[in-house]
Design a protein around this motif. Structure first.
Motif, PDB file in Angstrom:
ATOM      1  N   ARG A 248     -88.117   0.899   7.224  1.00  0.00           N
ATOM      2  CA  ARG A 248     -88.842  -0.005   8.135  1.00  0.00           C
ATOM      3  C   ARG A 248     -88.334  -1.429   7.927  1.00  0.00           C
ATOM      4  O   ARG A 248     -87.983  -1.837   6.807  1.00  0.00           O
ATOM      5  N   TYR A 249     -88.321  -2.201   9.044  1.00  0.00           N
ATOM      6  CA  TYR A 249     -87.766  -3.554   9.053  1.00  0.00           C
ATOM      7  C   TYR A 249     -88.769  -4.481   9.730  1.00  0.00           C
ATOM      8  O   TYR A 249     -89.068  -4.313  10.924  1.00  0.00           O
ATOM      9  N   GLY A 250     -89.308  -5.456   8.973  1.00  0.00           N
ATOM     10  CA  GLY A 250     -90.334  -6.332   9.519  1.00  0.00           C
ATOM     11  C   GLY A 250     -89.883  -7.778   9.671  1.00  0.00           C
ATOM     12  O   GLY A 250     -88.851  -8.195   9.137  1.00  0.00           O
ATOM     13  N   HIS A 251     -90.679  -8.551  10.461  1.00  0.00           N
ATOM     14  CA  HIS A 251     -90.467  -9.981  10.724  1.00  0.00           C
ATOM     15  C   HIS A 251     -89.183 -10.238  11.534  1.00  0.00           C
ATOM     16  O   HIS A 251     -88.526 -11.270  11.360  1.00  0.00           O
ATOM     17  N   LEU A 252     -88.831  -9.312  12.444  1.00  0.00           N
ATOM     18  CA  LEU A 252     -87.598  -9.479  13.225  1.00  0.00           C
ATOM     19  C   LEU A 252     -87.766 -10.560  14.285  1.00  0.00           C
ATOM     20  O   LEU A 252     -88.883 -10.892  14.717  1.00  0.00           O
ATOM     21  N   ARG A 253     -86.626 -11.077  14.688  1.00  0.00           N
ATOM     22  CA  ARG A 253     -86.597 -12.020  15.800  1.00  0.00           C
ATOM     23  C   ARG A 253     -86.318 -11.290  17.103  1.00  0.00           C
ATOM     24  O   ARG A 253     -86.909 -11.619  18.140  1.00  0.00           O
ATOM     25  N   ASP A 254     -85.418 -10.263  17.034  1.00  0.00           N
ATOM     26  CA  ASP A 254     -85.052  -9.534  18.248  1.00  0.00           C
ATOM     27  C   ASP A 254     -84.615  -8.127  17.854  1.00  0.00           C
ATOM     28  O   ASP A 254     -84.217  -7.868  16.714  1.00  0.00           O
ATOM     29  N   TYR A 255     -84.685  -7.220  18.869  1.00  0.00           N
ATOM     30  CA  TYR A 255     -84.253  -5.839  18.669  1.00  0.00           C
ATOM     31  C   TYR A 255     -82.892  -5.626  19.339  1.00  0.00           C
ATOM     32  O   TYR A 255     -82.608  -6.204  20.389  1.00  0.00           O
ATOM     33  N   LYS A 256     -82.081  -4.723  18.771  1.00  0.00           N
ATOM     34  CA  LYS A 256     -80.808  -4.341  19.388  1.00  0.00           C
ATOM     35  C   LYS A 256     -80.733  -2.839  19.670  1.00  0.00           C
ATOM     36  O   LYS A 256     -79.702  -2.343  20.122  1.00  0.00           O
ATOM     37  N   VAL A 257     -81.831  -2.135  19.409  1.00  0.00           N
ATOM     38  CA  VAL A 257     -81.875  -0.690  19.658  1.00  0.00           C
ATOM     39  C   VAL A 257     -83.223  -0.343  20.277  1.00  0.00           C
ATOM     40  O   VAL A 257     -84.173  -1.140  20.230  1.00  0.00           O
ATOM     41  N   ASN A 258     -83.293   0.850  20.845  1.00  0.00           N
ATOM     42  CA  ASN A 258     -84.512   1.316  21.494  1.00  0.00           C
ATOM     43  C   ASN A 258     -85.040   2.574  20.802  1.00  0.00           C
ATOM     44  O   ASN A 258     -84.301   3.273  20.083  1.00  0.00           O
ATOM     45  N   VAL A 259     -86.292   2.890  21.048  1.00  0.00           N
ATOM     46  CA  VAL A 259     -86.906   4.091  20.490  1.00  0.00           C
ATOM     47  C   VAL A 259     -86.168   5.328  21.011  1.00  0.00           C
ATOM     48  O   VAL A 259     -85.857   5.435  22.205  1.00  0.00           O
ATOM     49  N   GLY A 260     -85.878   6.270  20.101  1.00  0.00           N
ATOM     50  CA  GLY A 260     -85.162   7.484  20.467  1.00  0.00           C
ATOM     51  C   GLY A 260     -83.651   7.369  20.365  1.00  0.00           C
ATOM     52  O   GLY A 260     -82.948   8.378  20.495  1.00  0.00           O
ATOM     53  N   GLN A 261     -83.176   6.153  20.136  1.00  0.00           N
ATOM     54  CA  GLN A 261     -81.722   5.956  20.052  1.00  0.00           C
ATOM     55  C   GLN A 261     -81.203   6.372  18.677  1.00  0.00           C
ATOM     56  O   GLN A 261     -81.792   6.072  17.649  1.00  0.00           O
ATOM     57  N   LYS A 262     -80.054   7.067  18.679  1.00  0.00           N
ATOM     58  CA  LYS A 262     -79.405   7.428  17.433  1.00  0.00           C
ATOM     59  C   LYS A 262     -78.553   6.249  16.950  1.00  0.00           C
ATOM     60  O   LYS A 262     -77.866   5.613  17.749  1.00  0.00           O
ATOM     61  N   VAL A 263     -78.623   5.994  15.657  1.00  0.00           N
ATOM     62  CA  VAL A 263     -77.859   4.883  15.093  1.00  0.00           C
ATOM     63  C   VAL A 263     -76.992   5.404  13.953  1.00  0.00           C
ATOM     64  O   VAL A 263     -77.296   6.423  13.320  1.00  0.00           O
TER      65      VAL A 263
END
Length: 302
Positions: A248-263
Motif C-alpha cells: 500500500r502507498y499513501g499520501h500520493l499526489r497523483d496516480y499513474k495506474v488504474n484499478v485492475g491494471q497489471k503492473v
C-alpha cells in the motif's frame, strides 16, 4: 619289340657323342608326368587369371570395409562423447535439484548400469557375435539404448525443475524487493511516538521523504486493487502481488495506474505528495502478508 630308347646328345664343338638310354617302361610314367605338369600349370594359370579378374572387386571390398571400420570407430568416439555429456548433464541436474531443495534421485536411477549375460552368448550358449567388430557393434547398440532411456529420464527431471523454477520465478517476481522510491526514511516500522498526538503508536509501514512529485514505482509484479482516498492516508494505492502479499502507498499526489491494471516491477504507479494526514511530502509504504503488516525492509534487496 624294343626294350629301350637311346637319345644321342651331340654338344656343339664336342668331338664325342653322349648317349642317354631310357627304358621302355619309363616312357608311360614320363608321359603321365608331362600331362600332369601341363594340367597343373593350366590350373594354376586359371586360378591366377581368376584372382586377377576378382582383384578389383576385392580391392573395392577392402576399401569399403576400411571405410565402414572408420565410420564405426568415429561413431564409437561420438557415442563416448555423447555419454560423457549425458553424465555431465545428469550431475548438473542433480546439483540443481539439491539447490532447489527437491528430492535427490537415488544413485541407481541412471541407465548406465552394468551386468547381464556375456556379449557373445544368448540363451543356451548360442553365439551371436563371431568377431570383435560384431561385439563392438553390439556394445555400441546397448550404449545407445541406455542413453535413449537416460535422456528421457533427464528430460522428465528437467521438466520438473523447469516447473519448480517457474513457480519460484513467479514468487520472486511478486516479492516487493526494490525501493518504491528513493529518499530518506524518516520513520521506520514498529512502535513510535506519533507526531500528531505525542503518544506511542504502532506504525505499520515506513515513511520515505523526497521532493514533491517524485515518481513512485511498483516494487514487484502485481495487480492494482485499490485507488482512491483512504482516511489519513489521503490518496492511496494498493497492489496485490499474489502469494498473500499486498503493498500500500499513501499520501500520493497523483496516480499513474488504474484499478485492475497489471503492473511490472519498476513501473511508475504514482507521484509523491502530501495528501491526507501528513507533515510534509513523503510516501507511506506498507507490506502486508496475509493481511498482517510486516517490515518492508525485510523484502528490499537493493
Amino acid at each position: 619289340m624294343f626294350k629301350k630308347f637311346t637319345i644321342l646328345l651331340i654338344p656343339e664343338g664336342a668331338h664325342h657323342v653322349q648317349r642317354l638310354t631310357i627304358p621302355r617302361l619309363v616312357l608311360p610314367a614320363l608321359a603321365l608326368l608331362l600331362v600332369a605338369s601341363i594340367s597343373l600349370a593350366g590350373f594354376w594359370l586359371y586360378q591366377y587369371q581368376t584372382i586377377c579378374d576378382e582383384l578389383p572387386n576385392l580391392q573395392a571390398l577392402q576399401r569399403q570395409t576400411e571405410r565402414q571400420e572408420a565410420q564405426v570407430e568415429a561413431f564409437g568416439r561420438e557415442l563416448g562423447e555423447f555419454k560423457e555429456q549425458m553424465l555431465s548433464l545428469k550431475k548438473f541436474n542433480n546439483r540443481l535439484r539439491v539447490m532447489a531443495n527437491l528430492e535427490k534421485p537415488a544413485s541407481d536411477d541412471g541407465a548406465f548400469g552394468v551386468g547381464g549375460p556375456e556379449a557373445d552368448k544368448v540363451g543356451l550358449g548360442l553365439s551371436v557375435a563371431g568377431s570383435v567388430r560384431e561385439r563392438q557393434l553390439q556394445s555400441m547398440r546397448r550404449d545407445l539404448d541406455q542413453m535413449v532411456t537416460e535422456s528421457e529420464l533427464q528430460r522428465e527431471l528437467q521438466q520438473e525443475l523447469a516447473n519448480f523454477l517457474q513457480e519460484r520465478r513467479s514468487i520472486l517476481a511478486s516479492t516487493p524487493a526494490i525501493w518504491p522510491v528513493r529518499g530518506w526514511v524518516t520513520s521506520g516500522f514498529g512502535y513510535r511516538v506519533s507526531p500528531f498526538t505525542g503518544k506511542r503508536t504502532f506504525h505499520a509501514g515506513i515513511d520515505i521523504s523526497s521532493r514533491m512529485g517524485t515518481r513512485i514505482v511498483a516494487p514487484a509484479d502485481g495487480v492494482v486493487t485499490f485507488r482512491g482516498r483512504q482516511g489519513g492516508f489521503g490518496k492511496m494505492l494498493a497492489i496485490n502481488h499474489g502469494h498473500g502479499i499486498v503493498t500500500r502507498y499513501g499520501h500520493l499526489r497523483d496516480y499513474k495506474v488504474n484499478v485492475g491494471q497489471k503492473v511490472k516491477r519498476g513501473q511508475v504507479i504514482g507521484q509523491m505528495g502530501n495528501s491526507g494526514r501528513s507533515t510534509g511530502p513523503h510516501l507511506h509504504y506498507e507490506v502486508l502478508l496475509s493481511g498482517v503488516p510486516t517490515n518492508p525492509r525485510y523484502y528490499i534487496l537493493d
